[in-house]
Design an enzyme around this catalytic site. Structure first.
Site, short mmCIF file in Angstrom:
data_model
loop_
_atom_site.label_atom_id
_atom_site.label_comp_id
_atom_site.label_asym_id
_atom_site.label_seq_id
_atom_site.Cartn_x
_atom_site.Cartn_y
_atom_site.Cartn_z
N HIS B 232 -5.10 6.49 -0.61
CA HIS B 232 -5.57 5.63 0.46
C HIS B 232 -7.04 5.29 0.20
O HIS B 232 -7.82 6.16 -0.20
CB HIS B 232 -5.40 6.41 1.77
CG HIS B 232 -5.78 5.68 3.01
ND1 HIS B 232 -7.09 5.37 3.31
CD2 HIS B 232 -5.04 5.22 4.04
CE1 HIS B 232 -7.12 4.74 4.48
NE2 HIS B 232 -5.89 4.64 4.94
N ARG B 275 -3.79 0.61 0.50
CA ARG B 275 -2.69 1.36 -0.10
C ARG B 275 -1.81 0.36 -0.82
O ARG B 275 -1.79 -0.82 -0.48
CB ARG B 275 -1.84 2.05 0.97
CG ARG B 275 -2.50 3.16 1.70
CD ARG B 275 -1.46 3.87 2.59
NE ARG B 275 -1.53 3.49 3.99
CZ ARG B 275 -0.52 3.65 4.85
NH1 ARG B 275 0.63 4.13 4.43
NH2 ARG B 275 -0.65 3.31 6.11
N ASP B 281 -7.54 -5.92 4.19
CA ASP B 281 -8.29 -5.60 5.40
C ASP B 281 -9.77 -5.53 5.02
O ASP B 281 -10.13 -4.86 4.05
CB ASP B 281 -7.81 -4.24 5.97
CG ASP B 281 -8.55 -3.81 7.24
OD1 ASP B 281 -9.70 -4.26 7.47
OD2 ASP B 281 -7.99 -3.01 8.00
N CYS B 283 -12.25 -3.92 6.03
CA CYS B 283 -12.96 -2.64 5.94
C CYS B 283 -12.84 -2.03 4.54
O CYS B 283 -13.72 -1.29 4.11
CB CYS B 283 -12.49 -1.66 7.02
SG CYS B 283 -10.86 -0.94 6.75
N TYR B 284 -11.77 -2.38 3.80
CA TYR B 284 -11.64 -1.85 2.45
C TYR B 284 -12.61 -2.53 1.47
O TYR B 284 -12.71 -2.11 0.33
CB TYR B 284 -10.19 -1.95 1.96
CG TYR B 284 -9.27 -1.09 2.79
CD1 TYR B 284 -9.44 0.29 2.82
CD2 TYR B 284 -8.29 -1.65 3.60
CE1 TYR B 284 -8.63 1.09 3.62
CE2 TYR B 284 -7.48 -0.86 4.40
CZ TYR B 284 -7.67 0.51 4.41
OH TYR B 284 -6.88 1.30 5.21
N HIS B 342 -15.45 -2.83 11.81
CA HIS B 342 -15.26 -3.80 10.73
C HIS B 342 -16.55 -4.54 10.40
O HIS B 342 -16.77 -4.93 9.26
CB HIS B 342 -14.13 -4.78 11.10
CG HIS B 342 -12.77 -4.19 10.92
ND1 HIS B 342 -12.09 -3.56 11.95
CD2 HIS B 342 -11.97 -4.09 9.82
CE1 HIS B 342 -10.93 -3.11 11.49
NE2 HIS B 342 -10.82 -3.42 10.22
#
Lengths: 353, 432
Positions: B232, B275, B281, B283-284, B342
């Site tokens: 993750h 993942r 997203d 935030c990644y 975020h």
């Protein structure tokens, strides 16, 4: 007596706690944030009030049914309040509450808040209390899966996962359950169901690895040891390639089979997997077009040739040259967005000295 | 100016629909609608040429979004009542990254607020009726670092912090996030960030951390929270950054890690997912994007070689898809509401894709064995000016940040300077 605080209090929701007989001997403690606080939250009056009473009972470490009921109300509004969960755990233990009913209540909460950390952790504690893992260590898996506690947990987690198929917490909890009670064999059936529903569900593929190999060092309940049985490797190769056929451009089965073999049966990469992949990609195969356009096929070839070069030094130069060519094709044609990675991957391909 | 883009990068479902592919294609359609405004229609037959000159970070909107939050949050935020130290960290860090002013009054407010969240027996909580939490403690320490005054640093009782962290320490090397709480890689990361900033690293504290993280690297190559659990993005940054603090990144298979991290970069969207087979997203942009500079150093790649992913594509995703230009703030993806979480992580990701941050190879400190080398090694990180790559308006460039700590360099340097001038922990514990 009321087991689930929510039901018990629901009739009183509109009456302020300060006017309820149950609470008349308690002086609520208000939260003092100071006037100058940063990011103050405009709590509702209801929340402010219940927290006032919660602080009051917690500061006395009160063990009572009304305290338990109050924790239910707080958790419904703010399940992330980890301290309340810890307090609740103590209350349930000391009041001797019915754990089964408590589990039902947690299940109810889970339906609304399935991304919450605390409730899964709490559930573990309840289940361990209900069924001491040490006490059932002599039972066979056949006996365990029909044990009402295990059966309920398996059912609960499968429905949680069926409604949210990649729920990280639910899958993690299931690993805890499988590992703690040693119910490994049944898990493969569940995984198959989930993979059949969505062959791209990577959480299910991860679970497959976990069930077959434990946490990467063998199942804790079986003999640890890195190499896997040859027949198991072969059947996993069959399984993964069957899944690849459904939709070759699906990262999960590729990562699974290559990752599994690299770790536990490296020679199978080129003795068994490679011929199967070549066959699928060969001219005339109905999968040829899809295989040749997915970067995962080419990427697997790089890993396979690299392993083969490691094991067969006399062919190493040739194999590494092939792998290197594949990297070039990936960088320019099949996966240009990751061209920097493929250049790096190419540079990694060095003969073993 | 146009950077790598093509409609040909869209997901190929091999005409075999499942829930995953349907969701993926739906998100691509939504993002495609935003991107098509930037693509020259004449070039569509060749995949499309993207005009990347028009992207603009709308600072005033985002600043207002944060300042409004600082002044008060609605009752919806009750869900964060137990994570309140995070609120100050998200707000201050976002302001600092954007170069907005953090005036004396705001600094004072932050210090006053966090004083009420300091637990005398170690760590931070949201209020004195909660248990101190390791993740809240991380956020509180970071917020105080951003304030950067002596008064802010003095809020923290480092002896108590150390004793409490050691109480959270587990036999397998990990940390529980609170007394009776769950155990995962986040705990190790937060403990090591705190300890390395406050000069309370000891061999006892770091014992077993690397081994635990090593066990969390999955067959896919990424890092999960706990051995066996799916890799993750969030835990991957935590694990890799913790190993960098420990000087022990070689502990894990960096080649497989690189492969997994690069696979998280979504070819069409330009952002990252967290993942395998999940959706992009914002935030990644930090959790995965921000791990690339650390990976770069771990692989001993020269600053001359760029990061292993397409930095312009990530900037495009953050700027074109994550900004809520109406209400301000940044978000997960188009169609979602912006929030403080975020906002901060999108900005961190943006910063780390604009600046090349690393350690000049000739400056690299070779002593990675002793825990006492930590401040020197951590403070060698910096932005290397030659590596700047900014898409869209020139004004889009935000402050460079430290990938391990997720905050701008200057406040971190102030903090390290302050705490490493204090007597070593053993001495100060003996004095008590």
């Amino acid at each position: 007596m009321c087991e689930t605080g929510e039901k018990c209090d629901s009739g009183n929701d509109n009456v302020p706690m300060s006017e309820q007989d149950t609470w008349k001997d308690v002086a609520p403690i208000s939260q003092d944030d100071g006037a100058n606080t940063i990011c103050p939250i405009a709590y509702t009056d209801e929340y402010r009030e219940m927290m006032g009473y919660l602080r009051a009972v917690m500061s006395k470490c009160e063990v009572s049914q009304r305290a338990l009921d109050l924790t239910s109300r707080v958790i419904v509004v703010n399940p992330g309040h980890y301290t309340v969960w810890v307090y609740r755990k103590k209350l349930v233990e000391e009041l001797g509450s019915n754990i089964e009913n408590e589990l039902d209540w947690v299940t109810e909460i889970s339906e609304k808040h399935h991304k919450n950390y605390q409730l899964w952790h709490y559930r573990e504690a309840l289940v361990s209390r209900l069924l001491d893992p040490k006490a059932v260590s002599e039972m066979t898996e056949e006996q365990l899966v029909v044990h009402p506690v295990i059966r309920r947990e398996l059912f609960f987690t499968s429905s949680a996962i069926e409604s949210d198929s990649k729920n990280f917490h639910a899958w993690s909890y299931r690993q805890w359950l499988v590992r703690t009670y040693g119910v490994w064999e049944q898990e493969l059936g569940f995984i198959d169901t989930m993979i059949n529903e969505d062959v791209r569900n990577n959480s299910a593929w991860n679970q497959r690895y976990f069930v077959l190999m434990g946490d990467g060092r063998g199942r804790p309940t079986k003999d640890a040891g890195s190499p896997m049985e040859g027949s198991l490797a072969d059947s996993e190769i069959d399984y993964a390639t069957d899944m690849i056929k459904l939709a070759p451009n699906n990262e999960s089965p590729w990562t699974y089979i290559v990752g599994l073999l690299v770790r536990h049966a490296p020679a199978k990469l080129y003795t068994v997997l490679l011929p199967k992949l070549k066959e699928l990609a060969a001219d005339g195969s109905e999968y040829a077009a899809a295989m040749k356009t997915t970067p995962f096929y080419w990427s697997a070839l790089v890993d396979i040739y690299e392993q083969q070069a490691k094991d067969l030094p006399d062919q190493a130069d040739d194999l590494l040259a092939q792998a290197s060519e594949v990297c070039d094709v990936l960088a320019t044609d099949h996966d240009p967005m990751r061209n920097k990675y493929w250049e790096f991957r190419k540079d990694q391909l060095v003969p073993n000295i | 100016m146009s950077y790598l883009f093509s409609y040909d990068f869209r997901y190929d479902d091999n005409e075999y629909e499942t829930e995953t592919s349907v969701n993926q294609i739906e998100v691509e359609d939504r993002i495609g609608k935003l991107y098509c405004r930037l693509v020259d229609p004449q070039t569509l037959s060749n995949g499309g040429d993207m005009d990347d000159s028009k992207h603009k970070l709308t600072y005033p909107k985002h600043e207002q979004f944060i300042r409004d939050a600082i002044n008060g949050l609605s009752s919806i935020f009750t869900a964060l009542d137990s994570s309140r130290p995070w609120l100050s960290f998200w707000c201050l860090n976002s302001l600092d990254i954007m170069g907005c002013e953090i005036d004396d009054m705001l600094r004072q407010r932050t210090v006053d607020t966090l004083k009420t969240m300091h637990c005398p027996s170690g760590g931070f909580w949201s209020d004195p009726w909660q248990l101190p939490h390791i993740v809240s403690s991380y956020a509180a320490v970071m917020a105080l670092v951003l304030v950067g005054s002596e008064e802010a640093f003095q809020v923290i009782d480092r002896n108590a912090m150390y004793k409490w962290l050691m109480e959270m320490k587990q036999p397998d090397g990990s940390f529980a996030v609170h007394s009776g709480g769950e155990v995962d890689v986040r705990g190790i990361y937060c403990a090591l960030v705190i300890a390395s900033l406050l000069n309370i690293m000891t061999p006892e504290l770091v014992r077993g951390c690397s081994e635990f993280i090593g066990r969390c690297q999955t067959f896919e190559g990424g890092i999960g929270p706990y051995p066996g659990i799916e890799a993750h993005g969030g835990y991957t940054l935590c694990g890799l950054a913790a190993l960098e603090i420990l000087g022990d990144a070689d502990r894990i298979d960096l080649g497989r890690l690189a492969r997994w991290m690069c696979a998280r970069h979504m070819a069409f969207e330009g952002g990252f997912n967290g993942r395998t087979n999940k959706l992009v997203d914002g935030c990644y942009s930090y959790w995965v994007g921000g791990a690339f500079p650390i990976l770069q150093k771990a692989l001993r790649r020269s600053p001359k070689d760029d990061y292993l992913y397409e930095r312009a594509a990530l900037q495009r995703y953050v700027l074109a898809c994550c900004q809520d230009t109406r209400s301000g703030g940044l978000r997960d993806k188009p169609g979602k509401n912006p929030d403080l979480y975020h906002t901060m992580y999108c900005l961190l990701g943006l910063s780390l894709s604009q600046h090349y941050v690393g350690v000049e190879p000739d400056k690299e400190f070779s002593d990675t064995v002793s825990v006492y080398s930590v401040p020197v090694r951590m403070m060698q990180w910096g932005a290397l000016p030659a590596g700047l790559q900014v898409i869209g308006a020139k004004s889009n460039v935000v402050r460079p940040v430290h990938p391990v700590y997720g905050a701008p360099f200057a406040p971190l340097a102030r903090c390290v300077k302050y705490f490493y001038a204090l007597p070593p922990l053993a001495e100060s514990l003996a004095q008590k």
